[in-house]
Design a protein around this motif. Structure first.
Motif, mmCIF file in Angstrom:
data_model
loop_
_atom_site.group_PDB
_atom_site.id
_atom_site.type_symbol
_atom_site.label_atom_id
_atom_site.label_comp_id
_atom_site.label_asym_id
_atom_site.label_seq_id
_atom_site.Cartn_x
_atom_site.Cartn_y
_atom_site.Cartn_z
ATOM 1 N N LEU A 173 5.855 -0.077 8.335
ATOM 2 C CA LEU A 173 6.535 -0.255 7.054
ATOM 3 C C LEU A 173 5.562 -0.715 5.967
ATOM 4 O O LEU A 173 5.675 -0.285 4.808
ATOM 5 C CB LEU A 173 7.688 -1.246 7.197
ATOM 6 N N THR A 174 4.630 -1.558 6.320
ATOM 7 C CA THR A 174 3.630 -2.003 5.348
ATOM 8 C C THR A 174 2.738 -0.835 4.926
ATOM 9 O O THR A 174 2.427 -0.674 3.741
ATOM 10 C CB THR A 174 2.780 -3.150 5.927
ATOM 11 N N PHE A 175 2.361 0.002 5.875
ATOM 12 C CA PHE A 175 1.564 1.188 5.559
ATOM 13 C C PHE A 175 2.348 2.137 4.651
ATOM 14 O O PHE A 175 1.822 2.622 3.645
ATOM 15 C CB PHE A 175 1.133 1.915 6.844
ATOM 16 N N LEU A 184 4.439 15.498 -12.729
ATOM 17 C CA LEU A 184 5.440 15.989 -11.789
ATOM 18 C C LEU A 184 5.652 15.067 -10.598
ATOM 19 O O LEU A 184 6.468 15.359 -9.731
ATOM 20 C CB LEU A 184 5.063 17.388 -11.304
ATOM 21 N N LEU A 185 4.935 13.967 -10.551
ATOM 22 C CA LEU A 185 5.083 13.007 -9.456
ATOM 23 C C LEU A 185 5.937 11.841 -9.948
ATOM 24 O O LEU A 185 5.570 11.156 -10.907
ATOM 25 C CB LEU A 185 3.698 12.513 -9.020
ATOM 26 N N PRO A 186 7.096 11.619 -9.315
ATOM 27 C CA PRO A 186 7.971 10.553 -9.809
ATOM 28 C C PRO A 186 7.406 9.168 -9.519
ATOM 29 O O PRO A 186 6.775 8.944 -8.493
ATOM 30 C CB PRO A 186 9.274 10.779 -9.041
ATOM 31 N N THR A 187 7.638 8.250 -10.416
ATOM 32 C CA THR A 187 7.143 6.888 -10.256
ATOM 33 C C THR A 187 8.194 5.972 -9.652
ATOM 34 O O THR A 187 7.952 5.327 -8.625
ATOM 35 C CB THR A 187 6.695 6.324 -11.621
ATOM 36 N N THR A 188 9.354 5.908 -10.271
ATOM 37 C CA THR A 188 10.379 4.942 -9.867
ATOM 38 C C THR A 188 10.813 5.097 -8.413
ATOM 39 O O THR A 188 10.891 4.095 -7.703
ATOM 40 C CB THR A 188 11.589 5.020 -10.819
ATOM 41 N N PRO A 189 11.109 6.308 -7.909
ATOM 42 C CA PRO A 189 11.523 6.392 -6.502
ATOM 43 C C PRO A 189 10.465 5.865 -5.536
ATOM 44 O O PRO A 189 10.796 5.210 -4.539
ATOM 45 C CB PRO A 189 11.757 7.886 -6.277
ATOM 46 N N PHE A 190 9.198 6.121 -5.827
ATOM 47 C CA PHE A 190 8.142 5.623 -4.944
ATOM 48 C C PHE A 190 8.010 4.101 -5.029
ATOM 49 O O PHE A 190 7.761 3.440 -4.030
ATOM 50 C CB PHE A 190 6.803 6.300 -5.253
ATOM 51 N N LEU A 191 8.183 3.550 -6.228
ATOM 52 C CA LEU A 191 8.127 2.098 -6.357
ATOM 53 C C LEU A 191 9.308 1.439 -5.654
ATOM 54 O O LEU A 191 9.154 0.393 -5.014
ATOM 55 C CB LEU A 191 8.078 1.685 -7.826
ATOM 56 N N LEU A 192 10.480 2.041 -5.751
ATOM 57 C CA LEU A 192 11.647 1.505 -5.040
ATOM 58 C C LEU A 192 11.462 1.599 -3.528
ATOM 59 O O LEU A 192 11.825 0.678 -2.790
ATOM 60 C CB LEU A 192 12.916 2.236 -5.478
ATOM 61 N N LEU A 193 10.889 2.707 -3.063
ATOM 62 C CA LEU A 193 10.612 2.848 -1.635
ATOM 63 C C LEU A 193 9.579 1.818 -1.181
ATOM 64 O O LEU A 193 9.706 1.228 -0.104
ATOM 65 C CB LEU A 193 10.133 4.267 -1.324
ATOM 66 N N ALA A 194 8.574 1.589 -2.001
ATOM 67 C CA ALA A 194 7.562 0.583 -1.663
ATOM 68 C C ALA A 194 8.204 -0.800 -1.561
ATOM 69 O O ALA A 194 7.922 -1.554 -0.625
ATOM 70 C CB ALA A 194 6.445 0.574 -2.704
ATOM 71 N N ALA A 195 9.079 -1.135 -2.501
ATOM 72 C CA ALA A 195 9.760 -2.436 -2.456
ATOM 73 C C ALA A 195 10.601 -2.556 -1.196
ATOM 74 O O ALA A 195 10.615 -3.611 -0.541
ATOM 75 C CB ALA A 195 10.626 -2.623 -3.704
ATOM 76 N N GLY A 211 8.617 -5.069 5.865
ATOM 77 C CA GLY A 211 7.353 -5.038 6.579
ATOM 78 C C GLY A 211 6.393 -6.157 6.219
ATOM 79 O O GLY A 211 5.668 -6.650 7.077
ATOM 80 N N SER A 212 6.372 -6.557 4.951
ATOM 81 C CA SER A 212 5.433 -7.581 4.510
ATOM 82 C C SER A 212 6.038 -8.377 3.355
ATOM 83 O O SER A 212 5.935 -7.958 2.197
ATOM 84 C CB SER A 212 4.119 -6.927 4.058
ATOM 85 N N PRO A 213 6.657 -9.503 3.662
ATOM 86 C CA PRO A 213 7.245 -10.317 2.594
ATOM 87 C C PRO A 213 6.226 -10.720 1.520
ATOM 88 O O PRO A 213 6.568 -10.827 0.346
ATOM 89 C CB PRO A 213 7.781 -11.547 3.334
#
Length: 136
Positions: A6-8, A25-36, A42-44
């Protein structure tokens, strides 16, 4: 093992989200939400860092709480996206494929304008206190 995975995945999503700031063409918000999401499980420590980040944190918190994004951010995002799409269409060697660039352009435009718009005078109360969300 799961926490490391999960951290990776969170780190990979964060990198793609940051790239999405610069690539049209690369979305920002969905990836940031997935990272959060990944960092939360995985890593508090990484989750706390991301949520308290002075640039990325407020956007994630505002999106999660439904506060929306500032009008200026919407305008800048749409302007840069359409300029880069126009440049891409101009450079594109196959003329008929240029029309395919309209699909993500129109889709992202509709998506952004449907998001709530935070008034420009609304102070970003989440930037100074990351724990404010949990108290509201």
């Amino acid at each position: 093992m799961i926490r490391a995975l999960l951290t990776f995945l969170g780190s990979l999503s964060l990198a793609l989200g940051v790239l999405g700031i610069f690539l049209p063409l690369l979305p920002t918000t969905p990836f940031l939400l997935l990272a959060a999401f990944c960092f939360l499980r995985g890593s508090p420590r990484m989750h706390a860092w991301l949520m308290s980040h002075h640039i990325l944190g407020p956007y994630i918190r505002d999106f999660q709480t439904g506060r929306g994004i500032p009008l200026r951010s919407k305008c800048v995002t749409l302007t840069l996206m359409w300029v880069s799409l126009a440049l891409s269409a101009w450079i594109m060697p196959v003329p008929w494929t240029r029309w395919f660039l309209l699909i993500p352009g129109i889709g992202v435009t509709i998506y952004l304008w449907r998001l709530p718009t935070r008034p420009s005078g609304d102070p970003d109360r989440t930037a100074s206190d990351p724990d404010q969300i949990s108290r509201e």
